[in-house]
Design an enzyme around this catalytic site. Structure first.
Site, mmCIF file in Angstrom:
data_model
loop_
_atom_site.group_PDB
_atom_site.id
_atom_site.type_symbol
_atom_site.label_atom_id
_atom_site.label_comp_id
_atom_site.label_asym_id
_atom_site.label_seq_id
_atom_site.Cartn_x
_atom_site.Cartn_y
_atom_site.Cartn_z
ATOM 1 N N LYS A 95 -28.675 3.783 59.996
ATOM 2 C CA LYS A 95 -27.742 4.820 59.498
ATOM 3 C C LYS A 95 -26.304 4.317 59.548
ATOM 4 C CE LYS A 95 -25.672 7.132 62.181
ATOM 5 N NZ LYS A 95 -26.150 8.245 62.950
ATOM 6 N N HIS A 145 0.975 2.950 70.721
ATOM 7 C CA HIS A 145 1.676 3.286 69.488
ATOM 8 C C HIS A 145 1.745 2.112 68.528
ATOM 9 C CE1 HIS A 145 4.444 5.511 66.994
ATOM 10 N NE2 HIS A 145 5.215 4.453 66.942
ATOM 11 N N CYS A 176 -34.203 5.141 66.899
ATOM 12 C CA CYS A 176 -32.815 4.678 66.896
ATOM 13 C C CYS A 176 -32.658 3.350 66.167
ATOM 14 C CB CYS A 176 -32.295 4.571 68.327
ATOM 15 S SG CYS A 176 -30.629 3.903 68.392
ATOM 16 N N CYS A 229 -30.210 5.738 64.256
ATOM 17 C CA CYS A 229 -28.799 5.389 64.512
ATOM 18 C C CYS A 229 -28.359 4.071 63.886
ATOM 19 C CB CYS A 229 -28.541 5.268 66.019
ATOM 20 S SG CYS A 229 -29.467 6.402 67.030
ATOM 21 N N GLU A 271 -24.377 13.360 57.758
ATOM 22 C CA GLU A 271 -24.216 11.901 57.736
ATOM 23 C C GLU A 271 -24.763 11.319 56.433
ATOM 24 O OE1 GLU A 271 -24.187 10.893 62.520
ATOM 25 O OE2 GLU A 271 -26.033 10.527 61.429
ATOM 26 N N GLY A 314 -33.987 19.272 61.220
ATOM 27 C CA GLY A 314 -34.377 19.191 62.627
ATOM 28 C C GLY A 314 -35.573 18.274 62.853
ATOM 29 N N TYR A 348 -26.530 17.052 62.102
ATOM 30 C CA TYR A 348 -26.084 15.662 62.155
ATOM 31 C C TYR A 348 -26.577 14.856 60.949
ATOM 32 C CZ TYR A 348 -25.096 15.415 67.312
ATOM 33 O OH TYR A 348 -24.605 15.543 68.572
ATOM 34 N N ILE A 349 -27.892 14.873 60.753
ATOM 35 C CA ILE A 349 -28.470 13.959 59.760
ATOM 36 C C ILE A 349 -28.033 14.348 58.347
ATOM 37 C CG2 ILE A 349 -30.638 13.065 58.805
ATOM 38 C CD1 ILE A 349 -31.874 13.286 61.560
ATOM 39 N N GLU A 404 -3.176 8.069 70.255
ATOM 40 C CA GLU A 404 -2.023 8.520 71.042
ATOM 41 C C GLU A 404 -1.806 10.028 70.926
ATOM 42 O OE1 GLU A 404 1.887 7.094 69.811
ATOM 43 O OE2 GLU A 404 1.184 6.842 67.761
ATOM 44 N N ARG A 448 -28.005 26.671 54.914
ATOM 45 C CA ARG A 448 -28.379 28.090 54.904
ATOM 46 C C ARG A 448 -27.372 29.014 55.587
ATOM 47 N NH1 ARG A 448 -33.462 28.231 59.193
ATOM 48 N NH2 ARG A 448 -32.346 27.441 61.006
HETATM 49 P P1 NDP Z 1 -30.076 19.361 63.656
HETATM 50 O O1 NDP Z 1 -30.769 20.201 64.639
HETATM 51 O O2 NDP Z 1 -28.798 18.698 64.014
HETATM 52 O O3 NDP Z 1 -29.801 20.226 62.356
HETATM 53 C C1 NDP Z 1 -30.826 20.860 61.660
HETATM 54 C C2 NDP Z 1 -30.211 21.575 60.486
HETATM 55 O O4 NDP Z 1 -31.237 22.078 59.652
HETATM 56 C C3 NDP Z 1 -29.367 22.768 60.915
HETATM 57 O O5 NDP Z 1 -28.253 22.828 60.080
HETATM 58 C C4 NDP Z 1 -30.303 23.942 60.700
HETATM 59 O O6 NDP Z 1 -29.653 25.119 60.396
HETATM 60 C C5 NDP Z 1 -31.070 23.472 59.474
HETATM 61 N N1 NDP Z 1 -32.391 24.076 59.370
HETATM 62 C C6 NDP Z 1 -33.324 24.183 60.334
HETATM 63 N N2 NDP Z 1 -34.425 24.790 59.845
HETATM 64 C C7 NDP Z 1 -34.165 25.053 58.544
HETATM 65 C C8 NDP Z 1 -34.908 25.654 57.517
HETATM 66 N N3 NDP Z 1 -36.139 26.123 57.724
HETATM 67 N N4 NDP Z 1 -34.339 25.777 56.293
HETATM 68 C C9 NDP Z 1 -33.086 25.317 56.086
HETATM 69 N N5 NDP Z 1 -32.335 24.726 57.018
HETATM 70 C C10 NDP Z 1 -32.870 24.595 58.240
HETATM 71 O O7 NDP Z 1 -31.171 18.331 63.168
HETATM 72 P P2 NDP Z 1 -31.087 16.955 62.377
HETATM 73 O O8 NDP Z 1 -32.378 16.868 61.658
HETATM 74 O O9 NDP Z 1 -29.823 16.847 61.599
HETATM 75 O O10 NDP Z 1 -31.016 15.883 63.534
HETATM 76 C C11 NDP Z 1 -31.947 15.910 64.616
HETATM 77 C C12 NDP Z 1 -31.294 15.452 65.878
HETATM 78 O O11 NDP Z 1 -31.097 14.058 65.831
HETATM 79 C C13 NDP Z 1 -29.910 16.021 66.116
HETATM 80 O O12 NDP Z 1 -29.950 17.265 66.758
HETATM 81 C C14 NDP Z 1 -29.263 14.999 66.972
HETATM 82 O O13 NDP Z 1 -29.497 15.297 68.322
HETATM 83 C C15 NDP Z 1 -29.963 13.718 66.580
HETATM 84 N N6 NDP Z 1 -29.054 12.874 65.782
HETATM 85 C C16 NDP Z 1 -27.924 12.390 66.349
HETATM 86 C C17 NDP Z 1 -27.047 11.618 65.622
HETATM 87 C C18 NDP Z 1 -25.806 11.109 66.240
HETATM 88 O O14 NDP Z 1 -25.710 11.063 67.461
HETATM 89 N N7 NDP Z 1 -24.785 10.734 65.450
HETATM 90 C C19 NDP Z 1 -27.304 11.297 64.219
HETATM 91 C C20 NDP Z 1 -28.500 11.870 63.715
HETATM 92 C C21 NDP Z 1 -29.335 12.630 64.480
HETATM 93 P P3 NDP Z 1 -29.130 26.137 61.523
HETATM 94 O O15 NDP Z 1 -27.894 25.543 62.088
HETATM 95 O O16 NDP Z 1 -28.863 27.373 60.733
HETATM 96 O O17 NDP Z 1 -30.238 26.296 62.499
#
Ligand code: NDP
Length: 449
Positions: free
Chosen positions: A49, A438, A41, A46, A183, A263, A179-180, A443, A200
């Site tokens: 970022k 307002h 974080c 966080c 962002e 992820g 998310y990432i 609101e 995908r």
């Molecule tokens: P996420 O789980 O949010 O998203 C992963 C993305 O990668 C999904 O769109 C997924 O697709 C895709 N994906 C997974 N495997 C593959 C693959 N083999 N090929 C292509 N695409 C793939 O993970 P992030 O890495 O974005 O973030 C990790 C975690 O960090 C988040 O879940 C969140 O909890 C936390 N985070 C929170 C933030 C906040 O609070 N603002 C900011 C940043 C991170 P599909 O949907 O099809 O599975």
């Protein structure tokens, strides 16, 4: 009998909170970290970022200012300045975390920790290897970016490296739709890079309210991000300074940087857990009970390493609950209902409770959906073509608000207050009975008919 009452592996959000709370309750606490105090974080998540998001929003602010009478000037952006200032701020925060741990008498050891048995931890650092013993051990090692195994994946960076880039490339491709990915696509685009986002699936941000997801994609495209859905990468090759991505649709695309945000997986390998028989899911996440205890009596885990919602405030709450249970004689567990979250995309999203799709499944014909789509007041004079969307989902039987979603300026700030109302079980009638602030965007939440 042991060196410590409580030993924590990992100084991220969960580990830091747990160690300092345990110490407050009178435990003798040790904490090891092989990188920097603060964890994902603070160091590469966080906080940096959000600083990057602020930086990237200026390009829009400069454009908007023309409609308010500000003369338009040339605005050059200097990445090294941003990076240096970000680094300075992160070091300052790291120092503050260190000071807090010191003042709470937590012994911080810069070393990589590994369990040799349930009560013995090996500490390995540049200075050598030693062991310490502890009555209770907390694994708070977080998670690490994971990337699919495909030809040329070694050319891709993760968000970890994105924070350390020495220059900002001209063309950047982000892979993922979570998310990432959204962002960072917003950050790179706002800072002036030609940005593409490859996802995908059918729609970015799986799991969130569908209308909000589609709205974000629409607004990102308007801002110039090349968002491609139903598109994935099958291979990456380097040619000179460029990277060629082979796509699932058979096309190729050329870019200067590929960032994967696909992820994050639990950091549980090589820390002695398998040898000890600590039960984990197939993806390496530690299985814990509602008091964060693993199947081994004195080994606990909180935060991203246990899976669930990988969010800093969750890790912090879990760390606090665990220590209250173990060291303050007050069994405490975290209530995971109504967890608000914000996505610092551009525009940002704030959300709490059920999406319309999940609410439809749960409440069927009783579901009432209220929505308001509008142009933010600021964008009228600015001439910005961006619209906000607010949705409220209500259980028609009880009148309780079961979901609230917003995409638009300040949604992260606004949703925090809405989350309190949902946590208290507020009804739509109570929202309606609340006097509006307002003029504001917030609101809209009390004016939806
Ligand atoms: P996420 O789980 O949010 O998203 C992963 C993305 O990668 C999904 O769109 C997924 O697709 C895709 N994906 C997974 N495997 C593959 C693959 N083999 N090929 C292509 N695409 C793939 O993970 P992030 O890495 O974005 O973030 C990790 C975690 O960090 C988040 O879940 C969140 O909890 C936390 N985070 C929170 C933030 C906040 O609070 N603002 C900011 C940043 C991170 P599909 O949907 O099809 O599975």
């Amino acid at each position: 009998m042991y060196d410590y009452d409580f030993f924590v592996i990992g100084a991220g959000s969960g580990g830091v909170r747990a160690s300092r709370m345990a110490s407050t309750y009178g435990a003798k606490v040790g904490l090891c970290e092989d990188y920097r105090v603060g964890g994902t974080c603070v160091i590469r998540g966080c906080v940096p970022k959000k600083l990057f998001v602020y930086a990237s929003e200026f390009s829009g602010h400069f454009k908007d200012s023309g409609g308010f009478g500000w003369q338009q000037a040339e605005h050059g952006f200097d990445w090294p300045t941003l990076k240096a200032n970000k680094d300075k701020e992160i070091s300052r925060l790291e120092g503050l975390y260190g000071n807090t741990l010191d003042s709470h008498k937590v012994e911080v050891i810069k070393a990589r920790g590994k369990l040799l048995d349930a009560h013995t931890i090996e500490l390995k650092s540049e200075d050598g290897t030693r062991t310490v013993t502890a009555d209770k051990v907390l694994i708070a090692t977080g998670a690490w970016p994971s990337m699919p195994n495909l030809p040329g994946i070694e050319h891709a960076i993760s968000s970890n490296e994105a924070f350390e880039l020495e220059t900002l490339p001209k063309r950047i491709t982000v892979v993922g739709g979570g998310y990432i990915a959204v962002e960072f696509a917003g950050i790179f685009n706002g800072l002036g890079a030609d940005t593409s986002l490859l996802y995908r699936g059918e729609e970015i941000l799986r799991g969130f309210d569908l209308e909000i997801r589609s709205k974000l994609r629409e607004e990102m495209i308007k801002k110039g991000v090349d968002v491609r859905i139903n598109t994935n990468v099958t291979g990456i090759r380097k040619e000179g300074d460029e990277f060629i991505l082979k796509l699932t649709d058979g096309n190729e695309m050329v870019t200067d940087l590929v960032m994967y945000a696909t992820g994050r997986t639990a950091n549980t390998s090589n820390i002695g857990l398998e040898e000890l028989g600590v039960k984990m899911k197939q993806n390496g996440e530690i299985i814990v009970d509602e008091y964060y205890k693993s199947n081994v009596e004195n080994i606990f885990a909180v935060g991203d390493v246990t899976g669930g919602m990988q969010l800093t405030p969750i890790a912090i709450k879990e760390g606090a609950a665990l220590t209250a249970t173990q060291f303050n004689d007050s069994p405490t567990f975290v209530n995971y209902d109504h967890i608000p979250t914000a996505i610092f995309s551009q525009p940002p999203i704030g959300t709490v409770g059920l999406s319309e799709e999940d609410a439809q499944e749960k409440y069927g014909d009783d579901l009432k959906v209220f929505r308001s789509e509008y142009k933010s007041m600021k964008y009228t004079l600015a001439g910005r073509d961006e619209r906000s969307l607010i949705k409220m989902l209500v259980d028609g039987k009880t009148d309780k608000v079961i979901g609230a979603h917003m995409i638009g300026p300040d949604s992260a700030e606004i949703i925090q207050g809405i989350a309190i109302a949902l946590k208290c079980g507020a009804t739509k009638a109570q929202f309606d009975d609340t006097v509006a602030v307002h003029p504001s965007s917030a609101e809209e939440f009390v004016l939806m008919k």
